[in-house]
Design an enzyme around this catalytic site. Structure first.
Site, PDB file in Angstrom:
ATOM      1  N   ALA A  65       0.867  -1.172   0.000  1.00 46.42           N
ATOM      2  CA  ALA A  65       0.000   0.000   0.000  1.00 46.42           C
ATOM      3  C   ALA A  65       0.907   1.227   0.000  1.00 46.42           C
ATOM      4  O   ALA A  65       2.063   1.161   0.422  1.00 46.42           O
ATOM      5  CB  ALA A  65      -0.880  -0.015   1.241  1.00 46.42           C
ATOM      6  N   GLY A 108       0.658  -5.040   0.975  1.00 45.56           N
ATOM      7  CA  GLY A 108      -0.547  -5.100   0.141  1.00 45.56           C
ATOM      8  C   GLY A 108      -0.282  -5.719  -1.223  1.00 45.56           C
ATOM      9  O   GLY A 108      -1.199  -6.266  -1.850  1.00 45.56           O
ATOM     10  N   GLU A 111      -0.493  -9.358  -0.624  1.00 46.67           N
ATOM     11  CA  GLU A 111      -1.912  -9.645  -0.362  1.00 46.67           C
ATOM     12  C   GLU A 111      -2.730  -9.604  -1.655  1.00 46.67           C
ATOM     13  O   GLU A 111      -3.616 -10.434  -1.872  1.00 46.67           O
ATOM     14  CB  GLU A 111      -2.459  -8.644   0.664  1.00 46.67           C
ATOM     15  CG  GLU A 111      -1.835  -8.857   2.042  1.00 46.67           C
ATOM     16  CD  GLU A 111      -2.101  -7.709   3.013  1.00 46.67           C
ATOM     17  OE1 GLU A 111      -1.956  -6.543   2.620  1.00 46.67           O
ATOM     18  OE2 GLU A 111      -2.475  -7.989   4.173  1.00 46.67           O
ATOM     19  N   GLU A 131       4.760  -5.184   7.153  1.00 54.77           N
ATOM     20  CA  GLU A 131       3.990  -4.152   7.866  1.00 54.77           C
ATOM     21  C   GLU A 131       4.475  -3.927   9.288  1.00 54.77           C
ATOM     22  O   GLU A 131       4.423  -2.815   9.806  1.00 54.77           O
ATOM     23  CB  GLU A 131       2.495  -4.529   7.888  1.00 54.77           C
ATOM     24  CG  GLU A 131       1.784  -4.361   6.552  1.00 54.77           C
ATOM     25  CD  GLU A 131       1.845  -5.581   5.651  1.00 54.77           C
ATOM     26  OE1 GLU A 131       2.711  -6.476   5.866  1.00 54.77           O
ATOM     27  OE2 GLU A 131       1.021  -5.664   4.728  1.00 54.77           O
TER      28      GLU A 131
HETATM   29  C1  HXC Z   1       5.054   4.422  -1.175  1.00 55.41           C
HETATM   30  C2  HXC Z   1       6.969   3.484  -2.020  1.00 55.41           C
HETATM   31  C3  HXC Z   1       6.602   2.222  -1.486  1.00 55.41           C
HETATM   32  C4  HXC Z   1       5.383   2.132  -0.777  1.00 55.41           C
HETATM   33  C5  HXC Z   1       8.489   2.009  -2.486  1.00 55.41           C
HETATM   34  N1  HXC Z   1       8.144   3.303  -2.633  1.00 55.41           N
HETATM   35  N2  HXC Z   1       7.579   1.338  -1.791  1.00 55.41           N
HETATM   36  N3  HXC Z   1       6.195   4.556  -1.863  1.00 55.41           N
HETATM   37  N4  HXC Z   1       4.642   3.243  -0.647  1.00 55.41           N
HETATM   38  N5  HXC Z   1       4.937   0.972  -0.272  1.00 55.41           N
HETATM   39  C6  HXC Z   1       8.867   4.373  -3.310  1.00 55.41           C
HETATM   40  C7  HXC Z   1      10.075   4.832  -2.512  1.00 55.41           C
HETATM   41  O1  HXC Z   1       9.700   5.751  -1.530  1.00 55.41           O
HETATM   42  C8  HXC Z   1      10.920   5.473  -3.602  1.00 55.41           C
HETATM   43  O2  HXC Z   1      10.395   6.735  -3.904  1.00 55.41           O
HETATM   44  C9  HXC Z   1      10.647   4.567  -4.806  1.00 55.41           C
HETATM   45  O3  HXC Z   1       9.413   3.888  -4.533  1.00 55.41           O
HETATM   46  C10 HXC Z   1      11.737   3.522  -5.013  1.00 55.41           C
HETATM   47  O4  HXC Z   1      11.876   2.804  -3.790  1.00 55.41           O
HETATM   48  P1  HXC Z   1      13.302   2.599  -3.080  1.00 55.41           P
HETATM   49  O5  HXC Z   1      13.026   2.340  -1.648  1.00 55.41           O
HETATM   50  O6  HXC Z   1      14.238   3.720  -3.415  1.00 55.41           O
HETATM   51  O7  HXC Z   1      13.808   1.292  -3.830  1.00 55.41           O
HETATM   52  P2  HXC Z   1      14.778   0.168  -3.268  1.00 55.41           P
HETATM   53  O8  HXC Z   1      15.921   0.763  -2.494  1.00 55.41           O
HETATM   54  O9  HXC Z   1      15.110  -0.689  -4.444  1.00 55.41           O
HETATM   55  O10 HXC Z   1      13.918  -0.662  -2.214  1.00 55.41           O
HETATM   56  C11 HXC Z   1      12.804  -1.397  -2.643  1.00 55.41           C
HETATM   57  C12 HXC Z   1      11.920  -1.823  -1.424  1.00 55.41           C
HETATM   58  C13 HXC Z   1      11.597  -0.564  -0.588  1.00 55.41           C
HETATM   59  C14 HXC Z   1      12.692  -2.829  -0.583  1.00 55.41           C
HETATM   60  C15 HXC Z   1      10.657  -2.481  -1.998  1.00 55.41           C
HETATM   61  O11 HXC Z   1      11.092   0.449  -1.467  1.00 55.41           O
HETATM   62  C16 HXC Z   1      10.584  -0.808   0.488  1.00 55.41           C
HETATM   63  O12 HXC Z   1      10.925  -1.354   1.523  1.00 55.41           O
HETATM   64  N6  HXC Z   1       9.345  -0.367   0.269  1.00 55.41           N
HETATM   65  C17 HXC Z   1       8.295  -0.443   1.267  1.00 55.41           C
HETATM   66  C18 HXC Z   1       7.757  -1.853   1.375  1.00 55.41           C
HETATM   67  C19 HXC Z   1       6.672  -1.967   2.436  1.00 55.41           C
HETATM   68  O13 HXC Z   1       6.946  -1.686   3.637  1.00 55.41           O
HETATM   69  N7  HXC Z   1       5.452  -2.371   2.045  1.00 55.41           N
HETATM   70  C20 HXC Z   1       4.344  -2.482   2.959  1.00 55.41           C
HETATM   71  C21 HXC Z   1       3.505  -1.236   2.923  1.00 55.41           C
HETATM   72  S1  HXC Z   1       2.188  -1.274   4.117  1.00 55.41           S
HETATM   73  P3  HXC Z   1      11.333   8.057  -3.914  1.00 55.41           P
HETATM   74  O14 HXC Z   1      10.358   9.165  -4.183  1.00 55.41           O
HETATM   75  O15 HXC Z   1      12.006   8.107  -2.602  1.00 55.41           O
HETATM   76  O16 HXC Z   1      12.272   7.793  -5.054  1.00 55.41           O
HETATM   77  C22 HXC Z   1       1.000  -2.205   3.392  1.00 55.41           C
HETATM   78  C23 HXC Z   1      -0.253  -2.390   4.187  1.00 55.41           C
HETATM   79  C24 HXC Z   1      -1.328  -3.075   3.389  1.00 55.41           C
HETATM   80  O17 HXC Z   1       1.129  -2.672   2.319  1.00 55.41           O
HETATM   81  C25 HXC Z   1      -2.677  -2.639   3.850  1.00 55.41           C
HETATM   82  C26 HXC Z   1      -3.792  -3.011   2.944  1.00 55.41           C
HETATM   83  C27 HXC Z   1      -3.813  -2.523   1.523  1.00 55.41           C
END
Ligand code: HXC
Length: 257
Positions: A65, A108, A111, A131
């Protein structure tokens, strides 16, 4: 209609949806989720479509998400806006949806892949429920579906630590049906979807409904449901065509009747 966050194409009888927010690794914001639901509903209604493929990019199916969208929310906003319920349009769709996953399928994103009917994974795929690292729990079925797919021990470990699973582990533990070299993923997913779309559509839809029943009821009820559906097939012209074609040693021509 025009879409800003996904690409939607028809490839013969297959509907292809590609998540397309590359700068955010296909993070699921409310706009993307709305567009995805609209596209899926349209394919469900389209009589010419027999199967749907949902995919992302080489780097990410979806990295979860959209954290930046959620970050300022308080409880009331999270509850009232409810990002999650609109995703039910994925699991409610009556036609088969194949998730073709390369790269990250996190939170997400994992999921969403699990809401599809089965997952074909590229050898680059990485699944996880991170998460907990953000101070929340998985909210779109992660604690429930992942546990049913991979069992309690592995699901619990993944949800409690946020560690990722690679494609090989995901196949071994039953999360994905097959692992495919990344370069061949989409072609293979479309081939599988084409095969499904060539079968009788009502039979395909009732097969999906019957397998899904196994999750929602007891074995005895599920077996009864399956048997009723099996008997009902004999009201279809496609049953007659399928069995006649077998005895005539020819390819069946299903008409979805
Ligand atoms: C918003 C995101 C994002 C996310 C990545 N980006 N994941 N933006 N929401 N979930 C953005 C980053 O901020 C960054 O933007 C760009 O995408 C590239 O990501 P990087 O982090 O620079 O890439 P990398 O170093 O290759 O790392 C990849 C990654 C990391 C390991 C996937 O991005 C990451 O950990 N993302 C978050 C994963 C996460 O925690 N997902 C769960 C979300 S909560 P900028 O602008 O900085 O370049 C969830 C709850 C579900 O899903 C609820 C129900 C729907």
């Amino acid at each position: 209609m025009g879409y800003d966050n996904i690409r939607v194409e028809k490839r013969g009888k297959v509907g292809l949806i590609t998540l397309d927010r590359p700068k955010a690794l296909n993070a699921l914001n409310s706009a993307l989720i709305g567009e995805l639901g609209t596209a899926l509903d349209a394919f469900e209604k389209d009589e010419r479509i027999g199967c749907i493929v949902l995919t992302g990019s080489e780097k990410a199916f979806a990295a979860g998400a959209d954290i930046k969208e959620m970050q300022p929310h308080d409880f009331a906003k999270a509850y009232i806006d409810d990002l999650i319920t609109p995703l039910d349009r994925v699991s409610r769709n009556r036609k088969p949806i194949i998730a073709a996953v390369a790269g990250y399928a996190l939170g997400g994103g994992c999921e969403l892949a699990m809401m599809c009917d089965f997952i074909l994974a590229a050898d680059t795929a990485k699944f996880g429920q991170p998460e907990i690292t953000l101070g929340v729990i998985p909210g779109a079925g992660g604690t429930q579906r992942l546990t049913r797919f991979v069992g309690k021990s592995k699901a619990m470990e993944m949800c409690l630590t946020g560690r990722m699973m690679d494609a090989e582990e995901a196949e071994r533990s039953g999360l994905v049906s097959r692992v495919i070299p990344a370069n061949d993923l989409l072609e293979e997913a479309l081939k599988v979807a084409d095969k499904i779309a060539d079968f009788s559509l009502p039979v395909v839809m009732m097969t999906k409904e019957s397998v899904d029943r196994s999750y929602e009821t007891t074995l005895a009820e599920g077996i009864r449901f399956e048997r009723r559906v099996f008997h009902a097939m004999f009201a279809l012209e496609d049953q007659n065509e399928g069995m006649t074609a077998f005895t005539d040693k020819r390819k069946p021509q299903f008409t979805n009747k």
